[in-house]
Enzyme design. Structure first.
Site, mmCIF file in Angstrom:
data_model
loop_
_atom_site.group_PDB
_atom_site.id
_atom_site.type_symbol
_atom_site.label_atom_id
_atom_site.label_comp_id
_atom_site.label_asym_id
_atom_site.label_seq_id
_atom_site.Cartn_x
_atom_site.Cartn_y
_atom_site.Cartn_z
ATOM 1 C CD GLU A 73 1.366 -10.841 3.337
ATOM 2 O OE1 GLU A 73 2.484 -10.650 3.825
ATOM 3 O OE2 GLU A 73 0.558 -9.918 3.089
ATOM 4 C CG HIS A 76 2.359 -7.407 -1.416
ATOM 5 N ND1 HIS A 76 3.062 -7.269 -0.235
ATOM 6 C CD2 HIS A 76 2.502 -6.211 -2.054
ATOM 7 C CE1 HIS A 76 3.581 -6.062 -0.161
ATOM 8 N NE2 HIS A 76 3.263 -5.404 -1.254
ATOM 9 C CG HIS A 138 6.331 -2.399 4.181
ATOM 10 N ND1 HIS A 138 7.570 -2.651 3.630
ATOM 11 C CD2 HIS A 138 5.505 -3.336 3.630
ATOM 12 C CE1 HIS A 138 7.506 -3.668 2.803
ATOM 13 N NE2 HIS A 138 6.256 -4.103 2.776
ATOM 14 C CG HIS A 248 -5.276 12.080 6.021
ATOM 15 N ND1 HIS A 248 -4.077 12.170 5.368
ATOM 16 C CD2 HIS A 248 -6.134 11.507 5.135
ATOM 17 C CE1 HIS A 248 -4.184 11.677 4.140
ATOM 18 N NE2 HIS A 248 -5.437 11.277 3.972
ATOM 19 C CG HIS A 306 -7.368 7.950 -1.329
ATOM 20 N ND1 HIS A 306 -7.463 9.176 -1.952
ATOM 21 C CD2 HIS A 306 -7.050 8.223 -0.035
ATOM 22 C CE1 HIS A 306 -7.224 10.139 -1.083
ATOM 23 N NE2 HIS A 306 -6.952 9.585 0.081
#
Length: 327
Positions: A73, A76, A138, A248, A306
């Site tokens: 975390e 990032h 986000h 999706h 992906h």
């Protein structure tokens, strides 16, 4: 303006890294690795917060906090913070050299405003406990930042080599619609990921052995709710997750068919065959990765790839739209 262009390119590369890293954090369940913001238990690094992390592990050994997740975390956040500084530098240089830039101050200032909003979304992601609407926003904000930085770099770089591009008026609307469809599919993919619905349909091409399984679209696409809950606070049913995943998939089919048609048009247009092959190759890769996620039970590496593939496909459509408008 050479330095200006170099900083834009550095920010562009970093933005792609931040998008991929954000996916890795989310998919490895490290989004609450540090449950406060911007530090980790008020400290600059997880190393400095080791005592607090150990205390949390003693209470909840299988909880969302661990040393590994905290580092994921915070790394990032470090990368995202660096990107923010680069975007601020871009805006400042654009202001100082506003008479020399190719397109004025609008785009650099828009990027600066977006990056500030992204930081707020990052904070709310943690403080609102991974609320799907915030986490999805986000993700979309990160993709938008990447796309705008790419457009800015293309604009400031000027003419793309000496390749001659024939009249492209017939491609403009098609390229724009392709970009919109890919952006919509990325939004749906984000909604799948942030609701942990990637394996809601465990088989392919059917879903629970049917083309139209039981689905609850109302609960699945209620935006204002907590993670894993309905708007009334009850446990989100499987039928809602199935609706998210199934939608999706259907949109993926629409995007594949449309981009396949667009690729054929590009290949037949003088000067655009290479661009068409790039988009077609990325499309095949992205579809293959999506199917692999289902067939192999969402391997972390494939799931992150992906997300990165979506960023590359989006970028290829941004380049195409730039070229057909700025030939």
């Amino acid at each position: 303006m050479t330095t200006y262009r170099k900083i834009i390119l550095a920010a562009l590369i970093l933005a792609f890294g931040v998008v991929a890293l954000g996916a890795y954090v989310r998919l490895s369940d490290a989004g609450l690795g540090c449950p406060d913001w911007p530090g980790c238990y008020g400290k600059l690094t997880p190393h400095n917060a080791a005592d607090a992390i150990n205390a949390e592990l003693a209470v909840r050994p299988d909880g969302p906090v661990s040393h590994a997740k905290a580092w994921k975390e915070m790394v990032h956040r470090y990368f995202a913070g660096t990107l923010g500084l680069l975007v601020l530098t871009i805006a400042m240089l654009a202001w100082r050299g506003r008479h020399e830039t190719r397109g004025g101050l609008g785009l650099p200032l828009l990027l600066l405003g977006l990056i500030v909003f992204q930081a707020m979304l990052g904070m709310w992601t943690v403080t609102q406990l991974l609320k799907p609407l915030i986490v999805s926003s986000h993700l979309l904000g990160g993709m938008t930042t990447l796309a705008l930085l790419l457009w800015l770099w293309l604009r400031e770089r000027g003419q793309l080599g000496h390749t001659y591009y024939a009249n492209s008026d017939h491609l403009r609307n098609g390229a724009l619609l392709g970009l919109i469809l890919v952006a919509m599919q990325i939004g749906l993919g984000g909604w799948v990921s942030t609701n942990y619905a990637a394996l809601a349909c465990p088989d392919f091409p059917l879903c629970h052995g049917a083309w139209m399984p039981p689905m609850d679209f109302e609960q699945g696409f209620t935006l204002h709710r907590n993670l894993g809950e309905t708007a009334t606070g009850e446990l989100l049913p499987l039928s809602a997750l199935t609706a998210i995943h199934w939608t999706h998939r259907v949109m993926a089919l629409v995007v594949t068919l449309y981009l396949g048609w667009l690729v054929l048009r590009l290949v037949r247009s003088p000067g655009y065959a290479g661009m068409g092959l790039v988009i077609g190759g990325l499309l095949v890769l992205q579809v293959s990765l999506g199917i692999s996620n289902v067939l192999f039970g969402l391997p972390l590496a494939v799931a992150v790839a992906h997300n990165a593939g979506a960023a590359l496909l989006l970028s290829s459509l941004v380049v195409l739209n730039y070229r057909v408008r700025r030939r």
